[in-house]
Design a protein around this motif. Structure first.
Motif, PDB file in Angstrom:
ATOM      1  N   UNK A  33       0.830  -1.214   0.000  1.00  0.00           N
ATOM      2  CA  UNK A  33       0.000   0.000   0.000  1.00  0.00           C
ATOM      3  C   UNK A  33       0.855   1.251   0.000  1.00  0.00           C
ATOM      4  N   UNK A  34       2.001   1.165   0.621  1.00  0.00           N
ATOM      5  CA  UNK A  34       2.857   2.345   0.649  1.00  0.00           C
ATOM      6  C   UNK A  34       3.420   2.653  -0.731  1.00  0.00           C
ATOM      7  N   UNK A  35       3.797   1.627  -1.439  1.00  0.00           N
ATOM      8  CA  UNK A  35       4.296   1.845  -2.795  1.00  0.00           C
ATOM      9  C   UNK A  35       3.205   2.471  -3.654  1.00  0.00           C
ATOM     10  N   UNK A  36       2.021   1.930  -3.543  1.00  0.00           N
ATOM     11  CA  UNK A  36       0.915   2.465  -4.327  1.00  0.00           C
ATOM     12  C   UNK A  36       0.651   3.921  -3.962  1.00  0.00           C
ATOM     13  N   UNK A  37       0.677   4.190  -2.676  1.00  0.00           N
ATOM     14  CA  UNK A  37       0.478   5.572  -2.230  1.00  0.00           C
ATOM     15  C   UNK A  37       1.551   6.484  -2.818  1.00  0.00           C
ATOM     16  N   UNK A  38       2.773   6.022  -2.783  1.00  0.00           N
ATOM     17  CA  UNK A  38       3.868   6.853  -3.294  1.00  0.00           C
ATOM     18  C   UNK A  38       3.698   7.135  -4.782  1.00  0.00           C
ATOM     19  N   UNK A  39       3.199   6.143  -5.498  1.00  0.00           N
ATOM     20  CA  UNK A  39       3.028   6.333  -6.940  1.00  0.00           C
ATOM     21  C   UNK A  39       1.813   7.173  -7.265  1.00  0.00           C
ATOM     22  N   UNK A  40       0.983   7.423  -6.287  1.00  0.00           N
ATOM     23  CA  UNK A  40      -0.181   8.265  -6.513  1.00  0.00           C
ATOM     24  C   UNK A  40       0.250   9.706  -6.765  1.00  0.00           C
ATOM     25  N   UNK A  41       1.410  10.060  -6.294  1.00  0.00           N
ATOM     26  CA  UNK A  41       1.875  11.417  -6.527  1.00  0.00           C
ATOM     27  C   UNK A  41       2.323  11.580  -7.975  1.00  0.00           C
ATOM     28  N   UNK A  42       2.948  10.529  -8.462  1.00  0.00           N
ATOM     29  CA  UNK A  42       3.496  10.599  -9.801  1.00  0.00           C
ATOM     30  C   UNK A  42       4.128   9.255 -10.152  1.00  0.00           C
ATOM     31  N   UNK A  43       4.322   9.022 -11.420  1.00  0.00           N
ATOM     32  CA  UNK A  43       5.115   7.858 -11.785  1.00  0.00           C
ATOM     33  C   UNK A  43       6.503   8.090 -11.208  1.00  0.00           C
ATOM     34  N   UNK A  44       7.152   7.002 -10.850  1.00  0.00           N
ATOM     35  CA  UNK A  44       8.476   7.148 -10.251  1.00  0.00           C
ATOM     36  C   UNK A  44       9.427   6.094 -10.792  1.00  0.00           C
ATOM     37  N   UNK A  45      10.673   6.419 -10.723  1.00  0.00           N
ATOM     38  CA  UNK A  45      11.700   5.464 -11.127  1.00  0.00           C
ATOM     39  C   UNK A  45      12.106   4.638  -9.918  1.00  0.00           C
ATOM     40  N   UNK A  46      12.816   3.586 -10.179  1.00  0.00           N
ATOM     41  CA  UNK A  46      13.188   2.643  -9.125  1.00  0.00           C
ATOM     42  C   UNK A  46      13.851   3.336  -7.942  1.00  0.00           C
ATOM     43  N   UNK A  47      14.874   4.084  -8.225  1.00  0.00           N
ATOM     44  CA  UNK A  47      15.622   4.717  -7.139  1.00  0.00           C
ATOM     45  C   UNK A  47      14.831   5.805  -6.425  1.00  0.00           C
ATOM     46  N   UNK A  48      13.977   6.453  -7.154  1.00  0.00           N
ATOM     47  CA  UNK A  48      13.104   7.445  -6.529  1.00  0.00           C
ATOM     48  C   UNK A  48      12.225   6.781  -5.482  1.00  0.00           C
ATOM     49  N   UNK A  49      11.639   5.676  -5.876  1.00  0.00           N
ATOM     50  CA  UNK A  49      10.783   4.955  -4.939  1.00  0.00           C
ATOM     51  C   UNK A  49      11.572   4.521  -3.709  1.00  0.00           C
ATOM     52  N   UNK A  50      12.766   4.028  -3.976  1.00  0.00           N
ATOM     53  CA  UNK A  50      13.592   3.558  -2.880  1.00  0.00           C
ATOM     54  C   UNK A  50      13.813   4.666  -1.852  1.00  0.00           C
ATOM     55  N   UNK A  51      14.195   5.817  -2.354  1.00  0.00           N
ATOM     56  CA  UNK A  51      14.453   6.933  -1.439  1.00  0.00           C
ATOM     57  C   UNK A  51      13.177   7.390  -0.746  1.00  0.00           C
ATOM     58  N   UNK A  52      12.088   7.447  -1.507  1.00  0.00           N
ATOM     59  CA  UNK A  52      10.844   7.953  -0.934  1.00  0.00           C
ATOM     60  C   UNK A  52      10.341   7.076   0.200  1.00  0.00           C
ATOM     61  N   UNK A  53      10.593   5.790   0.097  1.00  0.00           N
ATOM     62  CA  UNK A  53       9.996   4.872   1.070  1.00  0.00           C
ATOM     63  C   UNK A  53      10.990   4.319   2.086  1.00  0.00           C
ATOM     64  N   UNK A  54      12.263   4.472   1.800  1.00  0.00           N
ATOM     65  CA  UNK A  54      13.231   3.861   2.699  1.00  0.00           C
ATOM     66  C   UNK A  54      13.170   2.346   2.652  1.00  0.00           C
ATOM     67  N   UNK A  55      13.011   1.816   1.475  1.00  0.00           N
ATOM     68  CA  UNK A  55      12.931   0.365   1.287  1.00  0.00           C
ATOM     69  C   UNK A  55      14.196  -0.106   0.588  1.00  0.00           C
TER      70      UNK A  55
END
Lengths: 116, 116
Positions: free
Chosen positions: B30-52
DNA sequence: CCGTATCCGACACGATACTG
DNA sequence: CAGTATCGTGTCGGATACGG
């Protein structure tokens, strides 16, 4: 695709969803609460209803009690009967429970359709 | 305490909540989905945004893609850019996301108040 | 019946290093 | 940058056994 959310909104939502998942995430918590929505239940009743091991149930119940979702009631009835009951606060979860339930039904339908 | 649900209703709800948690449960989906709700994101962007970790993100994205929540888009732009984007279907989760978010906010307030 | 204790395997998760 | 491989730790979660 739905409208994009602005960054602030999105980050704040992420945070609160995080909080929520921290409190009620995991495999069992919501299921236990759902099961108790039918009625107060005894330990073994819950175990059978959910197919959960005694170990996990014991842990989860303690956690749920600590967080104010469930109350452990001891009836001094000789023999003593112990029942678990939902608190008023657990009602605040019904919106989530309903949303999950509705979505689960729809999702299952989708999966079944796709398999054909 | 809210009204009790009859047994049938309750068991059916338990089942569908089970289905839902199976598909979107866990720490990250759900967190990934939430993060992508802001915008499409690249792999590393997601990583930084979520701390995963990269490992987990890789796994979860595959799973989300397989289940139709996320699409992996390759832009042939030299250099190639890979972006992850929500699908239309992921929108069906917004009710759940909203409910969780609202509850998370209220719960946090409650916790803070209790600490004083 | 209500749990707790112990043991154990499976997997979630992170850190690091590595490849194309 | 986008991922995979490897490794190590911790937690999840079941089975069994046991004590109150």
């Amino acid at each position: 695709m739905g409208e994009l959310l602005d960054k602030k909104t999105c980050e704040s939502k992420l945070g609160s969803i995080d909080d929520a998942l921290y409190a009620i995430g995991g495999k069992w918590k919501l299921k236990i609460i759902m099961a108790l929505k039918e009625n107060t239940k005894r330990f073994n009743e819950l175990q059978r209803a959910l197919g959960i091991s005694a170990r996990m149930l014991s842990r989860e119940l303690k956690d749920l009690e600590l967080n104010g979702f469930v109350e452990r009631k001891i009836e001094h009835d000789t023999p003593v009967v112990i029942e678990y009951e939902l608190t008023e606060y657990s009602n605040s979860l019904s919106e989530i429970l309903d949303a999950l339930s509705r979505w689960g039904i729809a999702h299952r339908k989708k999966i079944i359709k796709e398999r054909q």
